[in-house]
Each structure stands twice: as structure tokens, then as C-alpha cells.
Design a protein around this motif. Sequence first.
Motif, mmCIF file in Angstrom:
data_model
loop_
_atom_site.group_PDB
_atom_site.id
_atom_site.type_symbol
_atom_site.label_atom_id
_atom_site.label_comp_id
_atom_site.label_asym_id
_atom_site.label_seq_id
_atom_site.Cartn_x
_atom_site.Cartn_y
_atom_site.Cartn_z
ATOM 1 N N LEU A 134 0.821 -1.225 0.000
ATOM 2 C CA LEU A 134 0.000 0.000 0.000
ATOM 3 C C LEU A 134 0.850 1.268 0.000
ATOM 4 N N ARG A 135 2.186 1.112 0.077
ATOM 5 C CA ARG A 135 3.049 2.281 0.037
ATOM 6 C C ARG A 135 2.760 3.092 -1.230
ATOM 7 N N GLY A 136 2.471 4.354 -1.051
ATOM 8 C CA GLY A 136 2.176 5.205 -2.218
ATOM 9 C C GLY A 136 0.690 5.301 -2.529
ATOM 10 N N PHE A 137 -0.147 4.580 -1.757
ATOM 11 C CA PHE A 137 -1.583 4.613 -2.057
ATOM 12 C C PHE A 137 -2.219 5.976 -1.762
ATOM 13 N N GLN A 138 -1.479 6.851 -1.071
ATOM 14 C CA GLN A 138 -2.019 8.203 -0.879
ATOM 15 C C GLN A 138 -2.170 8.929 -2.215
ATOM 16 N N TYR A 139 -1.474 8.458 -3.247
ATOM 17 C CA TYR A 139 -1.560 9.097 -4.569
ATOM 18 C C TYR A 139 -2.584 8.409 -5.478
ATOM 19 N N VAL A 140 -3.113 7.277 -5.027
ATOM 20 C CA VAL A 140 -3.935 6.438 -5.913
ATOM 21 C C VAL A 140 -5.349 6.997 -6.027
ATOM 22 N N LYS A 141 -5.815 7.132 -7.266
ATOM 23 C CA LYS A 141 -7.173 7.655 -7.498
ATOM 24 C C LYS A 141 -8.191 6.510 -7.592
ATOM 25 N N SER A 142 -7.741 5.338 -8.038
ATOM 26 C CA SER A 142 -8.656 4.200 -8.134
ATOM 27 C C SER A 142 -7.870 2.905 -8.063
ATOM 28 N N PHE A 143 -8.541 1.865 -7.564
ATOM 29 C CA PHE A 143 -7.865 0.581 -7.323
ATOM 30 C C PHE A 143 -8.876 -0.534 -7.544
ATOM 31 N N ASN A 144 -8.414 -1.639 -8.128
ATOM 32 C CA ASN A 144 -9.324 -2.790 -8.252
ATOM 33 C C ASN A 144 -8.585 -4.088 -7.955
ATOM 34 N N PHE A 145 -9.340 -5.059 -7.455
ATOM 35 C CA PHE A 145 -8.812 -6.422 -7.330
ATOM 36 C C PHE A 145 -9.980 -7.391 -7.518
ATOM 37 N N ASN A 146 -9.655 -8.647 -7.814
ATOM 38 C CA ASN A 146 -10.677 -9.645 -8.139
ATOM 39 C C ASN A 146 -10.814 -10.728 -7.070
ATOM 40 N N PRO A 147 -11.792 -10.627 -6.196
ATOM 41 C CA PRO A 147 -12.049 -11.741 -5.274
ATOM 42 C C PRO A 147 -12.324 -13.041 -6.046
ATOM 43 N N ASN A 148 -12.770 -12.906 -7.310
ATOM 44 C CA ASN A 148 -13.018 -14.134 -8.090
ATOM 45 C C ASN A 148 -11.713 -14.784 -8.556
ATOM 46 N N LYS A 149 -10.591 -14.153 -8.270
ATOM 47 C CA LYS A 149 -9.333 -14.822 -8.568
ATOM 48 C C LYS A 149 -8.802 -15.533 -7.328
ATOM 49 N N TRP A 150 -8.765 -14.813 -6.204
ATOM 50 C CA TRP A 150 -7.967 -15.362 -5.094
ATOM 51 C C TRP A 150 -8.636 -15.148 -3.742
ATOM 52 N N MET A 151 -9.988 -15.189 -3.740
ATOM 53 C CA MET A 151 -10.674 -15.070 -2.460
ATOM 54 C C MET A 151 -11.878 -16.007 -2.392
ATOM 55 N N MET A 152 -11.794 -17.109 -3.149
ATOM 56 C CA MET A 152 -12.817 -18.161 -3.089
ATOM 57 C C MET A 152 -14.210 -17.691 -3.505
ATOM 58 N N VAL A 153 -14.261 -16.603 -4.270
ATOM 59 C CA VAL A 153 -15.542 -16.110 -4.788
ATOM 60 C C VAL A 153 -15.604 -16.447 -6.283
ATOM 61 N N ASN A 154 -16.751 -16.993 -6.705
ATOM 62 C CA ASN A 154 -16.891 -17.349 -8.121
ATOM 63 C C ASN A 154 -16.889 -16.123 -9.025
ATOM 64 N N PHE A 155 -16.370 -16.322 -10.241
ATOM 65 C CA PHE A 155 -16.499 -15.290 -11.249
ATOM 66 C C PHE A 155 -17.992 -15.026 -11.469
ATOM 67 N N ASP A 156 -18.510 -13.756 -11.629
ATOM 68 C CA ASP A 156 -17.713 -12.586 -11.781
ATOM 69 C C ASP A 156 -17.800 -11.669 -10.545
ATOM 70 N N CYS A 157 -16.650 -11.129 -10.147
ATOM 71 C CA CYS A 157 -16.619 -10.252 -8.971
ATOM 72 C C CYS A 157 -15.290 -9.507 -8.922
ATOM 73 N N SER A 158 -15.271 -8.322 -9.473
ATOM 74 C CA SER A 158 -14.069 -7.491 -9.426
ATOM 75 C C SER A 158 -14.425 -6.213 -8.680
ATOM 76 N N VAL A 159 -13.748 -5.987 -7.553
ATOM 77 C CA VAL A 159 -14.119 -4.859 -6.694
ATOM 78 C C VAL A 159 -13.206 -3.667 -6.972
ATOM 79 N N MET A 160 -13.814 -2.512 -7.027
ATOM 80 C CA MET A 160 -13.091 -1.310 -7.425
ATOM 81 C C MET A 160 -13.456 -0.145 -6.498
#
Lengths: 523, 523
Positions: free
Chosen positions: A289-315
Amino acid sequence: MDGEAFSRRAAEMADFINRYLRDIKEYRVTPAVTPGYLHRLLPSEAPRRPESWESIMSDVEDTILPGMTHWQHPGFHAYFPAGNSYASILADMLSDGLGCIGFSWAASPAMTELETLMVDWLGRMMGLPKEMLPYTEGGNGGGVIQGSASECTLVCMLAARAKALNELKEIYPDEEDCVLLSKLVAYFSEEAHSSVEKAANIAFVKRRKLPTDAHYSCRGETLRKAVETDVEKGLVPFFVCATIGTTGVCACDDVEGLGRVCSERNLWLHVDGAYSGNALICPEFRYLLRGFQYVKSFNFNPNKWMMVNFDCSVMWVRDKHALTNALTVNPIYLQHDNEAHSIDYRNWTIPLSRRFRSLKLWFVIRMYGVEGLQQYIRSHVAMAKRFEALVRRDARFEILGDVVFGLVCFRLKGPNNLTESLLRRINQSGKAHMVPASLRGTFVIRFAVCHPDPTEEHVQQTWGVITSNAECVLFEREVVVEKLRRLFSKYKENRSRRPIRILGELKKNCIEPLGPHPKTCRR
Amino acid sequence: MDGEAFSRRAAEMADFINRYLRDIKEYRVTPAVTPGYLHRLLPSEAPRRPESWESIMSDVEDTILPGMTHWQHPGFHAYFPAGNSYASILADMLSDGLGCIGFSWAASPAMTELETLMVDWLGRMMGLPKEMLPYTEGGNGGGVIQGSASECTLVCMLAARAKALNELKEIYPDEEDCVLLSKLVAYFSEEAHSSVEKAANIAFVKRRKLPTDAHYSCRGETLRKAVETDVEKGLVPFFVCATIGTTGVCACDDVEGLGRVCSERNLWLHVDGAYSGNALICPEFRYLLRGFQYVKSFNFNPNKWMMVNFDCSVMWVRDKHALTNALTVNPIYLQHDNEAHSIDYRNWTIPLSRRFRSLKLWFVIRMYGVEGLQQYIRSHVAMAKRFEALVRRDARFEILGDVVFGLVCFRLKGPNNLTESLLRRINQSGKAHMVPASLRGTFVIRFAVCHPDPTEEHVQQTWGVITSNAECVLFEREVVVEKLRRLFSKYKENRSRRPIRILGELKKNCIEPLGPHPKTCRR
């Protein structure tokens, strides 16, 4: 089918899924079918009259399963994991059963509100900046579930485009919009996902693919130089996509360095953490998270690596109005009385309609707890480390990039074609499945930990498949090289011109040892 | 949760869904909650430790259901139907259980091939031009399942944009791309869905909203004039979106007339049949295909009106290469050996990853047969006709537009605010739910047949809700008008200036009879 039959069939379907997952290791991980196989097996017209449940399920067994690439197979190490869990399947079933479409708050308040709560929960679990979370008092932040990381990158680029054009319009009020558009430049590393380039194509903006350092990470200074060059040319840098965990090698860009440049130059910094972003739920990965103070938007996919079925990309976005300004169209049939005080997610996404996707996040997070999910992430990282150790012990192989998450990029030392042959052999075996990456022209095989419950035994088995095939590849190469050497000596004695070609072959050291694929091995 | 528990929970979930659908009429169709209700009910942090299944399901019951707008409720007549059926739910469950992601042929051949077969089946069921179907020998046609109609329109507009720009580039090879982009114009009617305008925003092209005729249908001659005007200005018309069944009033554009202009002028004609396109499976609606020889792409949503759960929007193109040219980005980790002979659907869509959505089409078509699906469509049309008859019998009401599918647009005769009050009252009652449309400034209420198994009793009940509320609205109006008249006479006697204002009010005949909404009725 009445309600009673539905309950019975649902239990049977669950049994079917159980059997499938239990027996999955008996299948080839990639199927032995050729394009068009299914068209040859199934009727070419839809039935006029209803057919029986039994006939459908027997076709699933006989025609569909033999044509699947089995992503939940213990030998599946391709791409990234496809998240899965019983909790997620049941939540999706509930979503379907409720049969509601939640494009606005009014279209189903619970759908919108559970989604907002889940992105807030997740943001807290991952330690994201408070200003990006929806329930932070007085903030402009917010989050949404998209269908895919591709859509996240695209809508953020569109938001940045709209913002940049508005700012340019203030300076050049009489200029044609398309002329202003022609000035905009987006930046991302050569290791960024293909969807970022696709987004730039759709948004119709210029783009620069930035080179990476020895760790395949894109640095702030690289961005700074590229931006300065473009500004000198009269162009307008507006958007940067950094990656946490690139697809090729799981490298992490220098978010802090990139962020400083973005902050100085007023660029929108988006971070794509589709796969590796999931690791943020573990404190030991929070350094990302270093540098996230500059981040305007962020996404990751629980459907990849959090045991949630596709489709689910959180932003998440720091300024939700910048996003909705770019995407809002508001016809009367979608308006409602509570617009001013509620979220209408249709203005955050490209599709209008949406499923009740937050249910599966809610079910999975509650059924496992944060600690259970952390344990799952750590089990994948441990298996990748285990695999890394096996590779490093074998002097014929080498590893490229750092092993930080659940991915290891390895290769046979020597020319690319050895590793290419090795990968072809592994995939033809049907026992393991991996895909390649090209790291500045060096061909590597990506070993991704994908099974929902990966074990040392799985890793060991796949390593066995790799080494036995590597032996064949190396042996065949030796045979070919030896043969070429002999031919070379013979022709040299006769002073023919042909040895030059043979010498070239020897130098390249890269004969295709397998020849054309035998038909039986074709996938 | 182990496999055994999963089977048990799946059966329980099916029972839960059964009970929900059986008892749904006991709920208010729209919930009596205010924005933020759920945040007040649920914990603001994710649990550290696992929670029990029972606690999750009891929260569903206590916190989610009371906040739903119930799309499967017999009193739900808003928007368009949300397709649903047991067959579809079970197929989706299977898709989740298999846990595969089908972005390329190799990523799961069965997923790609069943999808191709289903779009071929559907195209034949609907009588689409053979050249658009994937299995037509020697053709360039093809089809794909998208997540939503919004995405269909967008990708078709992007394909048309790429094609038009390539053609312009041949004439003006040295011109900057954005300058060429600034010439492009898209056309659609003022009744087209909001997603078409959203697509034009994303594609960054100029657009003209064309007026419609007395039937709210956009005619070829209207397009011709608009195109000629733009060509005279030096612009380049490139794309037309026609609609079969507009969202507001279910009008059908003059596809044949529009198509002739498109053919003469080399414009890409896309037809959006999101809802009404489903009716093409019934021969009596095939007349809607008139002019389809000019159509370059077409989409409709089985998730609206074919008992298939969201998401499932099927789209065909006459030239698949025109589509993939616009969307293909091809990194090494997604390449595979069979690319030349197979379909990679990731190049047909904006998202990369995709669910096994063709399973639900396959299950539903086989469980009902084409005849069963036709019967379903006809039952909806019959109920709309039934409702139309009730409205026409009541002289206080009028109908706008033609009743052809499952939608009736009606209003109280007189000024808009009467119908606005009526709609507000109906929605506040919790007994029925409808949304408005504005047809050239005339406010109408849309009555859409939405229940999966609609009956005359449902229609009669909703009509009862409408008429009883209409009586209140008309009575209140009479009271207000009478009061105003009395005030007017009084002030007139005193020669005050105030009667002018009162007279104005009387003339407008449009006092808000309800005043501010009582807090208890707020949704």
C-alpha cells in the motif's frame, strides 16, 4: 419443473458437483478434443418439445465434461486461480432465486446497500486509505463490484479522460473535443495486462508502454522521463495504470514513485491488483500500500484469489463524482425519488443491469472469517515457495522474477525453444496445464497455484511431470546436437557448403526436437 | 463446509427460494426502507472468525428480504421482466460448480463451443439471416453471449468505428486519427435506450437523436435527411442503432427503411431487440425481420423474456472479423495452438473472463422446448392485451403507443401531474410497482407483464390498485379545483391582484394533490 422437483434437482446438482470435484483428478486437465468437437456431438437444431432432465444431465456428463479444461484440477497451474467455494455457489444460487436486477437503488435497495457495505468491509480488511471507502464520513470515495478487471480499468480510464478533457476545455474552450482528445496520453508498463491496452483502444487515447527494471517493476523515474518527453511534444499526460502483481511474472510496480509523478503532474493513478491485490488482507503484504495516498482508483478480483466465483471485481475510487460524471445518462424510466441520497450503481459501470453479486462476498467472508481467508492466501504462497525450492535445487532450471505470491516463472537454462518444447510436452501430457509468459523476450513457464486447497503432494506431482518431460526434451536435444555435430564433421571433410547451415543450427542450439505434433496429442 | 454439507445446504437453499417465491405476494413489492437502512442493521466490520450458516440465512431473512424490490412479485410491472426459471438457476449452479473461465477456446473448449451452438440454435429459432449464424458454411457471421445489451451496443459501435476509421484512413492516410474520429456521426431515435447514448459517449463520437412518427417509430426518411445534412457539413455518418421494442413504449423502428439508407450510405446498422427481440421465436412476430438483410448486428436478452437469469444478452454480427478487429489484443499468455481454427470469445467482448453462460440457455431451451418458450411469450402478450382492454373500457384513461408485446403505456386523461400523482400513489401503496416514460413530453405509466406465470387475476388485482388510486387522485383534484374556484370568486369580488395567480393555477389544472410525502410512505 415445480418447486418440489427443483429442491430435489438442486440436491442432485450439488451431488453432481461434489462428484465432479472429487473425481476431477481422473480427467486430463486439458481435454483431448479438436475445434468443432461439440457441434459434431449435439443436435444442430433446438428441440420443439421439452426434453427430460436426465437426458440433459447425461449430455453434460458425456459431451461437456470431456471438453472442459478443468480449472479446479490439482494439475491446473495456468493463468490465475478461478475462485470457488461452496459458500459462493450457494450465494449465487440465492441471487438467481431472488431474480432481481439492481441497476439503481430503487430497483432493489438491499442489492445496492449490501454491495456498498461489502466494498467498505473489504476496503477495511485491506487497509485501503479511508478516503476511498464509501462509509467514511464526509468523503467522496466509494466502491463498486464490476464484472471484470477489464471493466474496472476501462471505466477508470474513461473517468480520467472526462476529467482531463474538462480541464483542457477550460483552457481551450473553442477547441473541438476530438482535437483535445488527440493530446491525451496514458501510461502503463510493458508488463501491464492486455486489458489496459484494450481500454486505451476503446477510449481512443495515445499510450506509452514503459520499460521495467530488473524485477519487472515500472519505476517512477521511467514515468517521469516519458511524461516530460510527451509534454515537450505538446501532449497531455492524463492517466497511469500501475500493477500490483503483473500477469506475466507477478511483479509489483513502484506505486510510490509513480504516484509522486502523478501527483506533481495531475495524472490519474489507477492500480490494478486483480490477482495479488487479494493478498492485502494479510498484514504481511500491507507494504504494497506504500504510495496509495496518490492512488485515485484501485481494483482487485475476489473471483481470482478469495474463493468467490467469477464474476466479482471490486473497485474503489477516491472521487466517485469523477467516475459518475463520465458514465451517467439519466432517462426518466430509471429515475427515482431517492436519487440524491442513494447510490445508483448503473452510473459506475458500463452494463446497466447487474446481479446480486455482493451476496457471494458476504457469504464467503462470513463463512470463512477474515482469518480463514488469510490462511487460504498464505497456503497458496507457501506452495509457491515450495515449488520455488524444488526448481532452485535443480541446476537445469532457472527462475525469473521474484516469488512473492502464488506464481513461479521458471525455465530450462539455455535457448527459449527448450522451454517451449517442455511446455508443449507438459500440456500434451494432460497431467498438468501451464501457460507461458515472455519476459523481455525470454520465454518462461508460469506455475500458478490454483487449486482451492493446494497440497505439497500436488506440487510434487506437477514437478514430477515437469522434470520427466524436461529429461525427454534435454535428451532429444542431445541426440539432435550429436547428429548435427557428426554431419558437420562429415561435410567439413568434403568441403561442402552445407556445414555452414548445420553450424548455424548448432549455434542456435535450438532444434525443434518433437517435430509436428502427433495427432493423438492435439488438444 | 464439506461436500455433504453442501448438498444439504443446496437443498435447503432451494426450499428457501421456493418459500420465497410462494410467499412473495405477502411482501410489499417495493420495500418501505430509506437509504442507508442496511448499514444501520449490519456490522460495519467483517468478522475475524467464521460465522454459522444459520446466522447468515437468518440475516438474509431479516435484513435483505425486507429491503428488496421484488421483481418476481405478481404486482411488479416495472422496467421489463427479469427472466427466471428453475432450469436456469440449476444451470447457473452447474456453471459455478465447474468453476471454469472461458476467455479462449483453449481455456475451456466446451464453454466456447456450447456458446457457439446456442447462438446458432437461437438464430435458427428466430429466423435470422443465415449469413449471421456461426455454423453457416463459408460465412463470416457469428454470435456471442454478452453480459448486457449495453455491452452489445457498445462493442458493435466500436466495430463500426474501427471499420469507418480504416476506410477514412485509406482516403486521408496522413490525417491524425482523432481528426478523423471527429467526423463520425452515430444515429438513433429519441426513444432508443440510454445505453446507446452511453456507448456514443464512450466511443467519443457525435450523435443525432432522430424524431419518431406517430407510433414512436423512427423512419428511414428521417434518417436520410439527417445523414444528408451531416454529409453536407463534411461529417461522416457511420452507425445507426434501430430498436425493436423501445424501452419507453415498445415501439419498433422502421428497420427496412433505415436499412435502405444504411445500405446506400455504407452505415453499420445495429438492431437492439433487448426485450421484444425474444418474440421472434414466435412465427407471428417474424414480420419484425423485414429489412434484416441490411442489418450488420443484432442483440436480444434471453434474460429479459426467455426465462433465463441475468446475465445473458445474445448478439450476432454479419462480419465477425469487423468485430474482432476492433477488440483484439493478443498477449502470449492467452495464445494457444488452435487459434486459427477456433473462436476466442475474449476478442468479441470488453471483459476478458467469462462464465459458462450458455449452460443456462441450453438447459432452458431443452427443458421447455421451443414450443414451451413460445407459449410463455404468448401468455405475456395475452395479459398485456387483457390489461389494454381494461384500460380502454375506462373513459378516464388513455393508452399511448401500440400494444404489441407485453407492455402497455397508459395515463389519466388530462395534464401530466395527474398521472404523476397516480404513479406516486401506486408505488407508495406497496401493492404494485410501475415506472414512467415520457413520450414527447407526455407522462405515461408503463405496465409491463413481468411475472414468470402471469394470470388474469394478477392483472385484475393491479388494475384494482390503479383505479382505486386514480379515484383518490381525481377526487383530490376536484376538491382543490373547487377550492380554487371559490377563492377566485372571492378575490374577484374584492378586485385583488391575487386571483390572477389562482386563475393560473386553475388553468394549469395541476395542483399537487398529495403534498409532501408522509414519512411512513417513503421508500
